[in-house]
Design an enzyme around this catalytic site. Structure first.
Site, short mmCIF file in Angstrom:
data_model
loop_
_atom_site.label_atom_id
_atom_site.label_comp_id
_atom_site.label_asym_id
_atom_site.label_seq_id
_atom_site.Cartn_x
_atom_site.Cartn_y
_atom_site.Cartn_z
N THR A 19 109.46 136.51 -1.83
CA THR A 19 109.59 137.58 -2.81
C THR A 19 111.04 137.95 -3.04
O THR A 19 111.86 137.93 -2.11
CB THR A 19 108.81 138.83 -2.35
OG1 THR A 19 109.15 139.13 -1.00
CG2 THR A 19 107.32 138.60 -2.45
N ASP A 55 106.61 146.44 -4.93
CA ASP A 55 107.24 147.15 -3.82
C ASP A 55 108.73 146.86 -3.67
O ASP A 55 109.49 147.73 -3.23
CB ASP A 55 106.54 146.80 -2.51
CG ASP A 55 105.25 147.58 -2.33
OD1 ASP A 55 104.99 148.49 -3.14
OD2 ASP A 55 104.49 147.27 -1.39
N ARG A 87 104.97 139.21 -9.22
CA ARG A 87 104.06 140.26 -8.76
C ARG A 87 104.26 141.48 -9.64
O ARG A 87 105.40 141.93 -9.84
CB ARG A 87 104.32 140.60 -7.29
CG ARG A 87 103.49 141.80 -6.81
CD ARG A 87 103.33 141.90 -5.31
NE ARG A 87 104.52 142.33 -4.61
CZ ARG A 87 104.50 142.92 -3.39
NH1 ARG A 87 103.34 143.14 -2.79
NH2 ARG A 87 105.62 143.25 -2.79
N GLU A 161 95.18 144.25 1.04
CA GLU A 161 95.91 145.38 1.61
C GLU A 161 95.00 146.55 1.94
O GLU A 161 95.49 147.67 2.17
CB GLU A 161 96.99 145.83 0.62
CG GLU A 161 98.02 144.75 0.31
CD GLU A 161 99.08 145.21 -0.66
OE1 GLU A 161 100.08 145.79 -0.20
OE2 GLU A 161 98.91 144.99 -1.86
N VAL A 194 101.13 145.77 6.05
CA VAL A 194 101.69 147.13 6.14
C VAL A 194 100.74 148.11 5.46
O VAL A 194 100.33 149.13 6.04
CB VAL A 194 103.09 147.20 5.51
CG1 VAL A 194 103.59 148.64 5.51
CG2 VAL A 194 104.06 146.30 6.27
N ASP A 195 100.37 147.83 4.21
CA ASP A 195 99.46 148.72 3.50
C ASP A 195 98.06 148.66 4.08
O ASP A 195 97.32 149.66 4.05
CB ASP A 195 99.44 148.37 2.01
CG ASP A 195 100.65 148.91 1.28
OD1 ASP A 195 100.83 150.14 1.27
OD2 ASP A 195 101.42 148.11 0.74
N ARG A 239 115.53 138.33 12.36
CA ARG A 239 116.38 137.66 13.35
C ARG A 239 115.56 136.99 14.46
O ARG A 239 116.09 136.18 15.22
CB ARG A 239 117.36 138.66 13.98
CG ARG A 239 118.36 139.23 12.98
CD ARG A 239 119.36 140.12 13.67
NE ARG A 239 120.33 140.68 12.72
CZ ARG A 239 121.34 141.46 13.07
NH1 ARG A 239 121.51 141.78 14.35
NH2 ARG A 239 122.17 141.92 12.16
N LEU A 262 110.87 136.31 3.89
CA LEU A 262 111.71 137.38 3.36
C LEU A 262 113.14 136.95 3.09
O LEU A 262 113.86 137.64 2.37
CB LEU A 262 111.71 138.56 4.35
CG LEU A 262 110.36 139.23 4.58
CD1 LEU A 262 110.46 140.26 5.69
CD2 LEU A 262 109.84 139.88 3.30
N ASP A 391 87.06 108.79 16.40
CA ASP A 391 86.03 108.36 15.48
C ASP A 391 86.37 108.93 14.11
O ASP A 391 87.45 109.49 13.91
CB ASP A 391 84.63 108.78 15.96
CG ASP A 391 84.52 110.30 16.14
OD1 ASP A 391 85.41 111.04 15.65
OD2 ASP A 391 83.55 110.74 16.77
#
Length: 436
Positions: A19, A55, A87, A161, A194-195, A239, A262, A391
């Site tokens: 995104t 978002d 989106r 969500e 999250v949602d 990270r 991300l 097989d």
């Protein structure tokens, strides 16, 4: 009606769902991040790029964001190596939000704006039960009729969500294919954890997101049953590369081969993660911790303190954690086989499939495949080997990573050079031929 558990779209796999904000406040060029993402290629480019006008973009910037999608995609979309799925805003409880999403899809899809010819579909967030999915589908059908597109030609993906949308997945097989909808346009089921956590009113002591393994299982199951693609949600700790890899490995065992990325770095990790490794390696269960053995001159060496091995006059003493086992040679070999697993390389998988295909041509229904190695622990070397029966069912189950590779190679020519560097041109050529 379509056979629902068969893939109906050209892409049968999605490894990466990336995104990008569509408009950034405070920048001279609010489309700067879109333009940067539009230039990605090779392993840094996702299978699905999502210009995110929900978002990731501030509400007061979304009108400008929709125009940025049009400008950037119309200019760069023809050269973009992956699929493009913007989106838009949507919400199961808000008619006005759904109307905004419809208006922006209508604008982005207008052929006169030049973007839709490069756009594969739209991502619809915050869906509710199956009736809400059908509302989004109907809006896309209206758009297709408005502009003279074939009905169902614009793909639709939804983000799971809420509990409503999770339950809605169970009804897909009953609804898809009915003449009253075009839900066969569905492409991806994407987890929005999250949602989902907020909707479930879930609490953890640290405030971290719950693991939600059931949601991942249910999403993968629904995608499999309806011929769709399942994609896991974002991994926020960008990270923590090892954690991201562990999440993907766990997902892949559930059949969920795609994950939200991300950053371009996460895209690279996810693009490679689902593919077989270039080199095979052995794993040792060292008192509950998997440790990769180091291959040194053809010997697989364990260098750690959780497992030890000592040769005695009467045999061997194998220590794992606090357990000491006195064993003869055969018993030691069996204990080590129980502790060891081999992760096959792409070359290994292709070799095995070629060998089985040759056996089938010769009229054999099953053959034994032998895996052997010399393992060294504390300077003591032990030869181990095991046989596995192959097989037709084994062959088909282990064909999935090859089918994934073939799908990637056919749909991502920008990655051909990188794949040849990773595996060698010979292995790539053989992998494209096997199973066909």
């Amino acid at each position: 009606m379509t056979e629902l558990d068969k893939r109906t779209h050209e892409r049968t796999f999605v490894r990466t769902f990336f995104t990008t904000p569509t408009a950034v406040e405070g920048e001279d060029d609010s489309a700067k991040m879109l333009e940067g993402a539009a230039g990605l290629s090779g392993m840094e480019a996702p299978d699905v790029w999502v210009p995110d006008n929900e978002d990731a973009t501030a509400p007061n910037m979304r009108d400008e964001g929709a125009q940025n999608i049009i400008d950037v995609v119309s200019e760069h979309g023809a050269d973009y190596p992956g699929e493009i799925h913007p989106r838009v805003v949507w919400h199961r409880d808000s008619p006005s939000t759904r109307y905004q999403g419809f208006q922006r899809m209508l604008e982005i899809a207008d052929p006169e704006n030049g973007a839709i010819e490069h756009i594969d579909g739209f991502v619809v967030p915050e869906v509710g039960d199956i009736d809400d999915w059908k509302k989004a589908d109907e809006f896309l059908t209206i758009i297709e009729n408005e502009y003279g597109f074939d009905e169902g030609s614009i793909k639709m993906s939804v983000i799971i969500e809420s509990g409503q949308s999770e339950l809605g997945m169970e009804k897909l097989r009953d609804e898809m294919g009915k003449p009253t909808n075009n839900l066969e346009r569905l492409f991806m089921l994407v987890i929005g954890e999250v949602d989902y956590t907020k909707d479930a009113r879930a609490i953890t002591p640290t405030g971290a997101l719950p693991a939600w393994p059931e949601l991942r299982h249910n999403t993968s199951r629904a995608a499999s049953a309806a011929g769709l693609i399942s994609v896991d949600g974002p991994y926020d700790d960008i990270r923590d590369v090892e954690g991201y890899r562990e999440r993907m490995t766990d997902n892949q065992a559930k059949g969920m081969l795609g994950i939200w990325s991300l950053t371009p770095g996460q895209v690279v990790e996810a693009n490679k993660s689902a593919l077989p490794p270039a080199e095979g390696y052995w794993l040792l269960d060292a008192d509950g911790r998997e440790v990769e053995l180091e291959s040194v001159d053809g010997v697989e060496v364990y260098d750690g303190d959780r497992v030890s091995l000592e040769e005695t006059d009467g045999g061997y003493v194998l220590s794992v954690g606090t357990d000491d086992l006195e064993l003869d040679e055969d018993e030691l070999t069996q204990e080590l086989l129980d502790l060891l697993d081999y992760v096959p390389s792409m070359d290994d998988i292709v070799d095995s499939m070629e060998e089985f295909e040759a056996a089938k041509e010769a009229g054999k229904g099953a053959i034994a495949m032998t895996q052997a190695a010399t393992v060294e622990i504390d300077g003591v070397q032990v030869d181990i080997s095991s046989d596995r029966m192959w097989d037709e069912a084994t062959y088909q189950a282990l064909q999935t990573p090859i089918t994934l590779f073939q799908d990637v190679y056919e749909n991502r020519p920008d990655q051909h050079e990188g794949l040849a560097e990773l595996y060698s041109e010979d292995v790539v050529e053989r992998a494209m031929d096997v199973g066909n």
